[in-house]
Design a protein around this motif. Structure first.
Motif, mmCIF file in Angstrom:
data_model
loop_
_atom_site.group_PDB
_atom_site.id
_atom_site.type_symbol
_atom_site.label_atom_id
_atom_site.label_comp_id
_atom_site.label_asym_id
_atom_site.label_seq_id
_atom_site.Cartn_x
_atom_site.Cartn_y
_atom_site.Cartn_z
ATOM 1 N N LYS A 6 0.830 -1.210 0.000
ATOM 2 C CA LYS A 6 0.000 0.000 0.000
ATOM 3 C C LYS A 6 0.862 1.256 0.000
ATOM 4 N N LYS A 7 1.941 1.195 0.755
ATOM 5 C CA LYS A 7 2.848 2.346 0.819
ATOM 6 C C LYS A 7 3.461 2.623 -0.551
ATOM 7 N N ALA A 8 3.814 1.549 -1.247
ATOM 8 C CA ALA A 8 4.389 1.698 -2.586
ATOM 9 C C ALA A 8 3.362 2.260 -3.565
ATOM 10 N N LEU A 9 2.112 1.818 -3.428
ATOM 11 C CA LEU A 9 1.051 2.325 -4.298
ATOM 12 C C LEU A 9 0.823 3.822 -4.070
ATOM 13 N N VAL A 10 0.806 4.214 -2.802
ATOM 14 C CA VAL A 10 0.610 5.631 -2.467
ATOM 15 C C VAL A 10 1.749 6.472 -3.040
ATOM 16 N N ALA A 11 2.972 5.972 -2.913
ATOM 17 C CA ALA A 11 4.133 6.697 -3.438
ATOM 18 C C ALA A 11 4.046 6.837 -4.956
ATOM 19 N N THR A 12 3.591 5.778 -5.617
ATOM 20 C CA THR A 12 3.442 5.820 -7.078
ATOM 21 C C THR A 12 2.366 6.821 -7.486
ATOM 22 N N ALA A 13 1.242 6.786 -6.776
ATOM 23 C CA ALA A 13 0.150 7.721 -7.069
ATOM 24 C C ALA A 13 0.614 9.162 -6.893
ATOM 25 N N LYS A 14 1.329 9.405 -5.819
ATOM 26 C CA LYS A 14 1.827 10.755 -5.548
ATOM 27 C C LYS A 14 2.764 11.222 -6.655
ATOM 28 N N ARG A 15 3.683 10.359 -7.053
ATOM 29 C CA ARG A 15 4.649 10.713 -8.094
ATOM 30 C C ARG A 15 3.950 11.015 -9.419
ATOM 31 N N GLN A 16 2.980 10.190 -9.778
ATOM 32 C CA GLN A 16 2.272 10.383 -11.044
ATOM 33 C C GLN A 16 1.428 11.658 -11.026
ATOM 34 N N LEU A 17 0.770 11.907 -9.905
ATOM 35 C CA LEU A 17 -0.064 13.107 -9.796
ATOM 36 C C LEU A 17 0.787 14.380 -9.839
ATOM 37 N N GLU A 25 3.414 20.024 -1.973
ATOM 38 C CA GLU A 25 4.675 20.035 -2.710
ATOM 39 C C GLU A 25 4.576 20.795 -4.030
ATOM 40 N N CYS A 26 3.390 21.320 -4.314
ATOM 41 C CA CYS A 26 3.216 22.127 -5.528
ATOM 42 C C CYS A 26 3.585 23.576 -5.245
ATOM 43 N N ASP A 27 4.037 24.286 -6.263
ATOM 44 C CA ASP A 27 4.222 25.723 -6.088
ATOM 45 C C ASP A 27 2.847 26.382 -6.039
ATOM 46 N N SER A 28 2.807 27.620 -5.587
ATOM 47 C CA SER A 28 1.521 28.284 -5.351
ATOM 48 C C SER A 28 0.707 28.454 -6.631
ATOM 49 N N ASP A 29 1.383 28.705 -7.761
ATOM 50 C CA ASP A 29 0.655 28.879 -9.026
ATOM 51 C C ASP A 29 -0.046 27.585 -9.442
ATOM 52 N N THR A 30 0.663 26.467 -9.305
ATOM 53 C CA THR A 30 0.070 25.175 -9.658
ATOM 54 C C THR A 30 -1.066 24.829 -8.706
ATOM 55 N N HIS A 31 -0.865 25.140 -7.433
ATOM 56 C CA HIS A 31 -1.910 24.905 -6.429
ATOM 57 C C HIS A 31 -3.176 25.675 -6.808
ATOM 58 N N SER A 32 -3.019 26.953 -7.147
ATOM 59 C CA SER A 32 -4.170 27.781 -7.522
ATOM 60 C C SER A 32 -4.827 27.260 -8.796
ATOM 61 N N TRP A 33 -3.991 26.888 -9.762
ATOM 62 C CA TRP A 33 -4.520 26.366 -11.035
ATOM 63 C C TRP A 33 -5.364 25.123 -10.802
ATOM 64 N N GLU A 70 -11.417 8.315 0.043
ATOM 65 C CA GLU A 70 -10.899 8.974 1.247
ATOM 66 C C GLU A 70 -9.376 9.004 1.262
ATOM 67 N N LYS A 71 -8.758 7.876 0.949
ATOM 68 C CA LYS A 71 -7.295 7.802 0.956
ATOM 69 C C LYS A 71 -6.692 8.689 -0.126
ATOM 70 N N LEU A 72 -7.302 8.695 -1.309
ATOM 71 C CA LEU A 72 -6.784 9.517 -2.399
ATOM 72 C C LEU A 72 -6.927 11.000 -2.069
ATOM 73 N N THR A 73 -8.067 11.373 -1.507
ATOM 74 C CA THR A 73 -8.279 12.774 -1.125
ATOM 75 C C THR A 73 -7.240 13.213 -0.100
ATOM 76 N N ASP A 74 -7.001 12.352 0.884
ATOM 77 C CA ASP A 74 -5.995 12.652 1.908
ATOM 78 C C ASP A 74 -4.613 12.810 1.275
ATOM 79 N N LEU A 75 -4.308 11.956 0.317
ATOM 80 C CA LEU A 75 -3.016 12.022 -0.373
ATOM 81 C C LEU A 75 -2.868 13.336 -1.133
ATOM 82 N N ILE A 76 -3.906 13.718 -1.872
ATOM 83 C CA ILE A 76 -3.844 14.945 -2.677
ATOM 84 C C ILE A 76 -3.708 16.174 -1.788
ATOM 85 N N VAL A 77 -4.527 16.232 -0.742
ATOM 86 C CA VAL A 77 -4.549 17.426 0.118
ATOM 87 C C VAL A 77 -3.287 17.538 0.965
ATOM 88 N N ASN A 78 -2.871 16.441 1.581
ATOM 89 C CA ASN A 78 -1.807 16.498 2.583
ATOM 90 C C ASN A 78 -0.407 16.191 2.065
#
Length: 292
Positions: free
Chosen positions: A9-20, A59-67, A46-54
């Motif tokens: 699961k940890k590896a899957l989360v890391a992969t999802a984060k990298r791809q996103l 790790e995005c710059d502010s412009d990408t975050h706003s976009w 729930e897990k994906l939302t937590d990953l995206i938000v937290n």
């Protein structure tokens, strides 16, 4: 055979984060939509939302975050989110005994103007592992208090020093002279740095300059009827240079000394009269080139 479910699961989360993160950096809407759909099925909403938000968004710059927020929330919801976020930030700062208008304030286009102290308070609210990423977002999305920004540029406590000089002048000058001094001084500072007006710097500076006077005298200076104050700019230039720590500031009033090219360059960092001092600097540099 034992399967390390946690490790998988940890590896899957890391992969999802990298791809996103990669899709976000390219601002590839189709790829982001596809990834969200795929990873929702694998990780769950729930897990994906937590990953995206937290993890992803911090790790995005502010412009990408706003976009991202504008694209996937819509402009109206995005603006509502920004307003709520700003309100939450203000509540955090107030609860830590910071003062609105002094330590932080609203800037243009829903930006926030903050002091270094306010910045440190905000950073303290973020988990240690996310502080570096969050600090980089703060640097690009928040606006430093212009007083702080100017002093960082100059490398000295310019406005603190200038306030002390102004306090001394209030004791020496007549009421009308004191009013003219403050009027001309502040007009030049704000003309050079209009953002000072956004944080109500003139009002604060005047209040500090008059703080040691009697109420009667302070009110007399504030209520001076002159609408077009005049004051010797060379005196003000000397005070500005002194506030910047210039050791030769007193020489500009001397006939043989006068103001140097280097001093003009310093003054151009903080002052603007009817014309930018940089124009005079350019003229003097050209004269030196032609006569060298």
């Amino acid at each position: 055979m034992k399967i390390n479910v946690f490790g998988r699961k940890k590896a899957l989360v890391a992969t999802a984060k990298r791809q996103l993160l990669k899709a976000l950096n390219y601002r590839d809407i189709a790829a982001i939509n596809s990834l969200i759909g795929d990873w929702q099925r694998i990780l769950g909403v729930e897990k994906l939302t937590d990953l995206i938000v937290n993890e992803v968004m911090v790790e995005c710059d502010s412009d990408t975050h706003s976009w991202f927020c504008q694209i996937f929330l819509g402009q109206v919801q995005y603006e509502q989110m920004e307003e709520k976020a700003q309100s939450n930030i203000f509540q955090i700062l107030v609860s830590n005994y910071l003062e609105p208008g002094k330590d932080f304030s609203s800037g243009p286009d829903r930006s926030i103007i903050i002091s270094d102290r306010a910045k440190q308070v905000l950073l303290s609210q973020v988990p240690q592992e996310h502080q570096t990423a969050f600090e980089s977002q703060l640097e690009s999305s928040l606006v430093l208090d212009p007083v702080t920004a100017i002093e960082q540029l100059l490398g000295c406590a310019f406005f603190t020093n200038l306030t002390e000089i102004a306090i001394q002048q209030m004791e020496l000058l007549s009421n009308s002279q004191a009013a003219a001094y403050l009027g001309v001084l502040l007009a030049g500072l704000v003309s050079r740095h209009p953002q000072l007006q956004d944080v109500d710097f003139p009002t604060r500076f005047i209040a500090n300059a008059l703080q040691e006077l009697s109420q009667e005298r302070a009110m007399a200076i504030l209520n001076d009827p002159e609408t077009n104050p005049q004051f010797d700019e060379m005196i003000i230039f000397g005070h500005l240079l002194a506030a910047m720590g210039d050791k030769e500031y007193h020489r500009i009033a001397e006939e043989e000394g006068g103001i140097s090219l280097n001093q003009l360059k310093k003054l151009d960092l903080v002052w603007c009269g009817e014309r930018r001092l940089s124009e005079m600097v350019a003229m003097m540099e050209k004269w030196h080139q032609n006569n060298s």
